[in-house]
Design a protein around this motif. Structure first.
Motif, PDB file in Angstrom:
ATOM      1  N   LYS A   1     -11.989  11.756   7.240  1.00  0.00           N
ATOM      2  CA  LYS A   1     -10.610  11.748   7.999  1.00  0.00           C
ATOM      3  C   LYS A   1     -10.794  12.987   8.959  1.00  0.00           C
ATOM      4  CE  LYS A   1      -7.006  13.813   5.356  1.00  0.00           C
ATOM      5  NZ  LYS A   1      -6.262  13.735   5.269  1.00  0.00           N
ATOM      6  N   GLN A   2     -11.836  13.485   8.294  1.00  0.00           N
ATOM      7  CA  GLN A   2     -11.687  15.490   8.901  1.00  0.00           C
ATOM      8  C   GLN A   2     -12.417  14.989   9.989  1.00  0.00           C
ATOM      9  OE1 GLN A   2     -13.670  18.247   6.391  1.00  0.00           O
ATOM     10  NE2 GLN A   2     -12.499  16.653   5.151  1.00  0.00           N
ATOM     11  N   GLU A   3     -13.442  13.789  10.841  1.00  0.00           N
ATOM     12  CA  GLU A   3     -14.104  13.311  11.429  1.00  0.00           C
ATOM     13  C   GLU A   3     -14.529  12.539  12.787  1.00  0.00           C
ATOM     14  OE1 GLU A   3     -18.708  13.773  13.275  1.00  0.00           O
ATOM     15  OE2 GLU A   3     -18.212  13.822  11.238  1.00  0.00           O
ATOM     16  N   PHE A   4     -12.844  11.343  11.457  1.00  0.00           N
ATOM     17  CA  PHE A   4     -12.590  10.014  12.358  1.00  0.00           C
ATOM     18  C   PHE A   4     -11.455   9.587  12.140  1.00  0.00           C
ATOM     19  CE2 PHE A   4     -17.053  10.069  10.117  1.00  0.00           C
ATOM     20  CZ  PHE A   4     -18.065   9.228  11.890  1.00  0.00           C
ATOM     21  N   THR A   5     -10.866   8.359  12.819  1.00  0.00           N
ATOM     22  CA  THR A   5      -9.626   7.987  13.059  1.00  0.00           C
ATOM     23  C   THR A   5      -9.748   6.810  11.728  1.00  0.00           C
ATOM     24  OG1 THR A   5      -9.144   8.479  15.034  1.00  0.00           O
ATOM     25  CG2 THR A   5      -7.711   6.774  13.770  1.00  0.00           C
ATOM     26  N   ILE A   6      -8.968   7.015  11.078  1.00  0.00           N
ATOM     27  CA  ILE A   6      -9.148   5.735   9.629  1.00  0.00           C
ATOM     28  C   ILE A   6      -7.712   5.045   9.658  1.00  0.00           C
ATOM     29  CG2 ILE A   6     -10.228   5.488   7.460  1.00  0.00           C
ATOM     30  CD1 ILE A   6     -11.420   8.355   7.270  1.00  0.00           C
ATOM     31  N   VAL A   7      -8.109   3.634   9.663  1.00  0.00           N
ATOM     32  CA  VAL A   7      -7.158   2.896   9.630  1.00  0.00           C
ATOM     33  C   VAL A   7      -7.985   1.535   8.400  1.00  0.00           C
ATOM     34  CG1 VAL A   7      -5.292   0.877   9.975  1.00  0.00           C
ATOM     35  CG2 VAL A   7      -6.996   2.611  12.027  1.00  0.00           C
ATOM     36  N   ILE A   8      -6.870   1.494   7.132  1.00  0.00           N
ATOM     37  CA  ILE A   8      -6.712   1.738   5.851  1.00  0.00           C
ATOM     38  C   ILE A   8      -6.276   0.389   5.271  1.00  0.00           C
ATOM     39  CG2 ILE A   8      -6.225   2.826   4.315  1.00  0.00           C
ATOM     40  CD1 ILE A   8      -8.088   2.142   2.374  1.00  0.00           C
ATOM     41  N   VAL A   9      -6.481  -1.445   5.522  1.00  0.00           N
ATOM     42  CA  VAL A   9      -6.009  -2.126   4.968  1.00  0.00           C
ATOM     43  C   VAL A   9      -5.375  -2.465   3.048  1.00  0.00           C
ATOM     44  CG1 VAL A   9      -4.948  -4.882   4.622  1.00  0.00           C
ATOM     45  CG2 VAL A   9      -5.492  -4.728   6.808  1.00  0.00           C
ATOM     46  N   THR A  10      -4.910  -2.895   2.527  1.00  0.00           N
ATOM     47  CA  THR A  10      -4.677  -2.321   1.048  1.00  0.00           C
ATOM     48  C   THR A  10      -3.486  -2.763   0.044  1.00  0.00           C
ATOM     49  OG1 THR A  10      -4.591  -1.005  -1.880  1.00  0.00           O
ATOM     50  CG2 THR A  10      -3.399   0.318   0.865  1.00  0.00           C
ATOM     51  N   HIS A  11      -4.233  -3.579  -0.984  1.00  0.00           N
ATOM     52  CA  HIS A  11      -3.224  -4.073  -1.738  1.00  0.00           C
ATOM     53  C   HIS A  11      -2.207  -2.971  -2.584  1.00  0.00           C
ATOM     54  CE1 HIS A  11      -1.703  -8.339   0.040  1.00  0.00           C
ATOM     55  NE2 HIS A  11      -3.291  -8.622   0.547  1.00  0.00           N
ATOM     56  N   ASN A  12      -3.536  -2.231  -2.456  1.00  0.00           N
ATOM     57  CA  ASN A  12      -2.962  -1.463  -4.030  1.00  0.00           C
ATOM     58  C   ASN A  12      -2.373   0.134  -3.558  1.00  0.00           C
ATOM     59  OD1 ASN A  12      -3.486   1.244  -5.702  1.00  0.00           O
ATOM     60  ND2 ASN A  12      -5.035   0.168  -6.021  1.00  0.00           N
ATOM     61  N   MET A  13      -0.472  -0.031  -4.114  1.00  0.00           N
ATOM     62  CA  MET A  13       0.160   0.924  -3.612  1.00  0.00           C
ATOM     63  C   MET A  13      -0.148   2.321  -3.834  1.00  0.00           C
ATOM     64  SD  MET A  13       2.687  -1.017  -2.171  1.00  0.00           S
ATOM     65  CE  MET A  13       1.520  -2.058  -1.693  1.00  0.00           C
ATOM     66  N   GLN A  14      -0.477   2.762  -5.150  1.00  0.00           N
ATOM     67  CA  GLN A  14      -1.322   4.194  -5.031  1.00  0.00           C
ATOM     68  C   GLN A  14      -2.674   4.463  -4.488  1.00  0.00           C
ATOM     69  OE1 GLN A  14      -0.858   1.064  -7.948  1.00  0.00           O
ATOM     70  NE2 GLN A  14       1.123   1.590  -8.388  1.00  0.00           N
ATOM     71  N   GLN A  15      -3.218   3.682  -3.700  1.00  0.00           N
ATOM     72  CA  GLN A  15      -3.864   3.971  -3.358  1.00  0.00           C
ATOM     73  C   GLN A  15      -3.440   3.720  -1.459  1.00  0.00           C
ATOM     74  OE1 GLN A  15      -6.567   0.729  -1.128  1.00  0.00           O
ATOM     75  NE2 GLN A  15      -8.818   1.970  -3.102  1.00  0.00           N
ATOM     76  N   ALA A  16      -2.641   3.495  -1.449  1.00  0.00           N
ATOM     77  CA  ALA A  16      -1.848   3.990  -0.513  1.00  0.00           C
ATOM     78  C   ALA A  16      -1.433   5.502   0.161  1.00  0.00           C
ATOM     79  CB  ALA A  16      -1.371   2.646   0.950  1.00  0.00           C
ATOM     80  N   ALA A  17      -1.218   5.847  -1.250  1.00  0.00           N
ATOM     81  CA  ALA A  17       0.149   6.468  -1.606  1.00  0.00           C
ATOM     82  C   ALA A  17      -0.897   7.948  -1.894  1.00  0.00           C
ATOM     83  CB  ALA A  17       1.400   6.797  -2.658  1.00  0.00           C
ATOM     84  N   ARG A  18      -2.012   7.789  -2.380  1.00  0.00           N
ATOM     85  CA  ARG A  18      -3.984   8.700  -2.655  1.00  0.00           C
ATOM     86  C   ARG A  18      -3.706   8.872  -1.344  1.00  0.00           C
ATOM     87  NH1 ARG A  18      -4.033   5.557  -7.328  1.00  0.00           N
ATOM     88  NH2 ARG A  18      -5.570   4.336  -6.377  1.00  0.00           N
ATOM     89  N   VAL A  19      -4.334   7.904  -0.737  1.00  0.00           N
ATOM     90  CA  VAL A  19      -5.645   8.581   0.697  1.00  0.00           C
ATOM     91  C   VAL A  19      -4.616   8.799   1.994  1.00  0.00           C
ATOM     92  CG1 VAL A  19      -7.560   7.287  -0.492  1.00  0.00           C
ATOM     93  CG2 VAL A  19      -5.855   5.532   1.142  1.00  0.00           C
ATOM     94  N   SER A  20      -3.541   7.914   2.305  1.00  0.00           N
ATOM     95  CA  SER A  20      -3.541   7.965   3.429  1.00  0.00           C
ATOM     96  C   SER A  20      -2.382   9.069   3.935  1.00  0.00           C
ATOM     97  CB  SER A  20      -2.227   6.495   4.340  1.00  0.00           C
ATOM     98  OG  SER A  20      -1.582   6.246   2.862  1.00  0.00           O
ATOM     99  N   ASP A  21      -2.007   9.144   5.434  1.00  0.00           N
ATOM    100  CA  ASP A  21      -1.345  10.634   5.908  1.00  0.00           C
ATOM    101  C   ASP A  21       0.085   9.449   6.413  1.00  0.00           C
ATOM    102  OD1 ASP A  21      -3.045  12.933   5.721  1.00  0.00           O
ATOM    103  OD2 ASP A  21      -4.630  11.479   6.873  1.00  0.00           O
ATOM    104  N   LYS A  22      -0.590   8.530   7.204  1.00  0.00           N
ATOM    105  CA  LYS A  22       0.919   7.480   7.194  1.00  0.00           C
ATOM    106  C   LYS A  22       0.714   6.302   6.724  1.00  0.00           C
ATOM    107  CE  LYS A  22       3.070   9.333  11.551  1.00  0.00           C
ATOM    108  NZ  LYS A  22       3.326   9.745  13.023  1.00  0.00           N
ATOM    109  N   THR A  23       1.948   5.202   6.934  1.00  0.00           N
ATOM    110  CA  THR A  23       1.532   4.147   6.319  1.00  0.00           C
ATOM    111  C   THR A  23       2.330   3.351   6.868  1.00  0.00           C
ATOM    112  OG1 THR A  23       1.414   4.864   3.695  1.00  0.00           O
ATOM    113  CG2 THR A  23       2.516   2.480   4.171  1.00  0.00           C
ATOM    114  N   ALA A  24       1.836   1.948   7.147  1.00  0.00           N
ATOM    115  CA  ALA A  24       2.678   0.517   8.559  1.00  0.00           C
ATOM    116  C   ALA A  24       2.852  -0.403   7.543  1.00  0.00           C
ATOM    117  CB  ALA A  24       1.654   0.599   9.244  1.00  0.00           C
ATOM    118  N   PHE A  25       4.396  -1.018   6.498  1.00  0.00           N
ATOM    119  CA  PHE A  25       4.394  -2.273   5.794  1.00  0.00           C
ATOM    120  C   PHE A  25       4.706  -3.359   6.665  1.00  0.00           C
ATOM    121  CE2 PHE A  25       8.334  -4.422   3.800  1.00  0.00           C
ATOM    122  CZ  PHE A  25       7.733  -4.743   3.333  1.00  0.00           C
TER     123      PHE A  25
END
Length: 258
Positions: free
Chosen positions: A195-219
């Protein structure tokens, strides 16, 4: 390299059936945005609209506006292939080209677009494998088939292949769903670095993963089966997981449904 994406009132259809409706959001540059929500609510469909992968499906259409900086990605004069080159994608299951070596998997996109000398290709392949945190594991077996790697290594190989063509945005559709916990952790560490170099968008069903890796979350959610998916709310990840604005978001995060 990384660029912001502005989405305004996007609807997507499959053969006339509306899959998502009225999606508007800003996806920040050099940040990780996570899409969460129950199965069938349109997260992956929306992800695919961002680089025009949605329209490779017969009968699939998109309305609304998606702009990257000043460029309308769906403009009449815009080549979809160039959009997909600029906005790379990593899929749910690792999909290295089975007949290609590790080296050729990474170099495949480069050879399609430009003529590089052997030394130039060598440099980009090494840089991309290092960027995917895979170089030390495969540097002595580059001529071997990519399909011979473990599942986690194959997914990092696919990430190396995606970043080799220097995209500005990297889309990831449940990139860890087929991986074991150790490989998942490796991918999450990699996302934090990329993310230091790219804009990243991730789809995940893992709530803990979303909380760990993302800066913003869309529900995302849908009113009922067969209804189009909608964006319920989007905010800083910490706020979404501690004090969401919508009750539906809180219910989903706390496991009351979904």
């Amino acid at each position: 390299m990384a660029k912001q994406i502005e989405v305004t009132d996007v609807d997507a259809y499959y053969s006339g059936h509306k899959a998502i409706e009225g999606i508007s959001m800003t996806i920040d540059a050099r940040a990780v945005t996570a899409f969460i929500g129950p199965s069938g609510c349109g997260k992956s469909t929306f992800l695919r609209t961002l680089n025009r992968m949605h329209e490779v499906i017969p009968g699939a259409t998109v309305t609304g506006k998606i702009r990257m900086e000043e460029q309308d990605l769906y403009g009449a004069d815009v080549d979809p292939v160039s959009v997909r080159r600029t906005i790379g994608m990593v899929f749910q299951r690792p999909n290295p080209f089975p007949t290609m070596s590790i080296y050729d998997n990474v170099a495949a996109g480069l050879r399609l677009n430009h003529r590089y000398s052997k030394s130039e290709l060598d440099g980009i392949v090494e840089e991309s494998l290092k960027g995917a945190n895979l170089w030390n594991e495969v540097k002595d077996r580059l001529p071997k088939p990519g399909s011979g790697l473990s599942g986690g290594q194959q997914q990092r190989l696919c990430i190396a292949r995606a970043i080799a063509v220097r995209p500005q945005v990297l889309l990831m559709d449940e990139p860890c769903s087929a991986l074991d916990p150790i490989s998942t952790l490796a991918i999450e560490d990699l996302i934090a670095k990329l993310k230091q170099e790219f804009t990243i968008v991730i789809v995940t069903h893992n709530m803990q993963q979303a909380a760990r890796v993302s800066d913003k979350t869309a529900f995302f959610n849908l009113a009922a089966q067969g209804q189009p998916g909608k964006l319920i709310e989007m905010d800083d990840t910490t706020k979404i997981f501690t004090s969401p604005s919508q009750k539906a978001t809180e219910d989903y995060i706390t496991g009351r449904f979904g």
